[in-house]
Design a protein around this motif. Structure first.
Motif, PDB file in Angstrom:
ATOM      1  N   SER A  88       0.830  -1.205   0.000  1.00  0.00           N
ATOM      2  CA  SER A  88       0.000   0.000   0.000  1.00  0.00           C
ATOM      3  C   SER A  88       0.868   1.261   0.000  1.00  0.00           C
ATOM      4  O   SER A  88       0.590   2.229  -0.724  1.00  0.00           O
ATOM      5  N   GLN A  90       4.009   1.467  -1.054  1.00  0.00           N
ATOM      6  CA  GLN A  90       4.693   1.541  -2.339  1.00  0.00           C
ATOM      7  C   GLN A  90       3.759   2.062  -3.433  1.00  0.00           C
ATOM      8  O   GLN A  90       4.176   2.821  -4.307  1.00  0.00           O
ATOM      9  N   LYS A  91       2.493   1.684  -3.361  1.00  0.00           N
ATOM     10  CA  LYS A  91       1.501   2.180  -4.320  1.00  0.00           C
ATOM     11  C   LYS A  91       1.350   3.695  -4.176  1.00  0.00           C
ATOM     12  O   LYS A  91       1.314   4.430  -5.171  1.00  0.00           O
ATOM     13  N   LYS A  92       1.258   4.152  -2.928  1.00  0.00           N
ATOM     14  CA  LYS A  92       1.140   5.603  -2.678  1.00  0.00           C
ATOM     15  C   LYS A  92       2.382   6.354  -3.163  1.00  0.00           C
ATOM     16  O   LYS A  92       2.279   7.450  -3.712  1.00  0.00           O
ATOM     17  N   GLU A  95       2.136   6.625  -6.873  1.00  0.00           N
ATOM     18  CA  GLU A  95       1.149   7.651  -7.216  1.00  0.00           C
ATOM     19  C   GLU A  95       1.741   9.047  -7.058  1.00  0.00           C
ATOM     20  O   GLU A  95       1.500   9.932  -7.876  1.00  0.00           O
TER      21      GLU A  95
END
Length: 178
Positions: A88, A90-92, A95
């Protein structure tokens, strides 16, 4: 080798050509700073940039907080929960990087907005420079505000005031025109 050839060419063929040309220079930074619409455009660009930077900082703080929370709760989490939280985060981060690129990258929102606001003003200056160059029979006009390094400039060849006059921004009390 190429520079050597060009030098020889001018020495043999170009001396008369070079002497026949008239040169001048201007200071576009000075001209643009005299234009009220340029100041307004710069102010709008700075406000937008500041807002975008604030958004990016807030996103970065949120990611930092997610990392802190993960560190604090790490001993209570299962391996699966750690992997999910790490994914999560790493996704942020991805983004955030994508948003930074979208806003400040080449061709990004900042670049496009700056071009939208500044280009018409620059075009106005270039049109005035073109008129001044033609009126004064100048073959070349340098910009001393640009990347070109001008070690010495004779004020007699400074056409900045002429361009300001062409733009309607000249000083009516200025009587030192060549």
């Amino acid at each position: 080798m190429r520079v050597y050839f060009i030098t020889i060419f001018f020495l043999i063929f170009g001396l008369n050509f070079v002497h026949a040309q008239r040169f001048g220079y201007i200071d576009t930074d000075f001209i643009l700073n005299k234009m009220p619409e340029y100041g307004k455009a710069q102010e709008e660009i700075n406000q937008l940039s500041g807002a975008w930077e604030k958004e990016i900082q807030e996103m970065a703080k949120k990611i930092e907080s997610m990392y802190s929370d993960l560190q604090a709760e790490q001993v209570l989490l299962t391996d699966q929960m750690k992997k999910e939280r790490t994914a999560s985060i790493q996704k942020k981060e991805a983004e955030l990087k994508e948003y930074q690129k979208k806003v400040f990258g080449f061709g990004g929102l900042f670049f496009l907005k700056k071009q939208e606001l500044i280009k018409p003003i620059q075009d106005k200056v270039w049109d005035a420079v073109d008129k001044v160059a033609k009126q004064n029979n100048l073959a070349i006009v340098f910009d001393k505000a640009g990347e070109l390094v001008m070690i010495y400039t004779d004020p007699r060849h400074d056409y900045t005031d002429f361009v300001l006059d062409e733009l309607g921004l000249g000083d009516p009390n200025d009587k030192i025109k060549n």
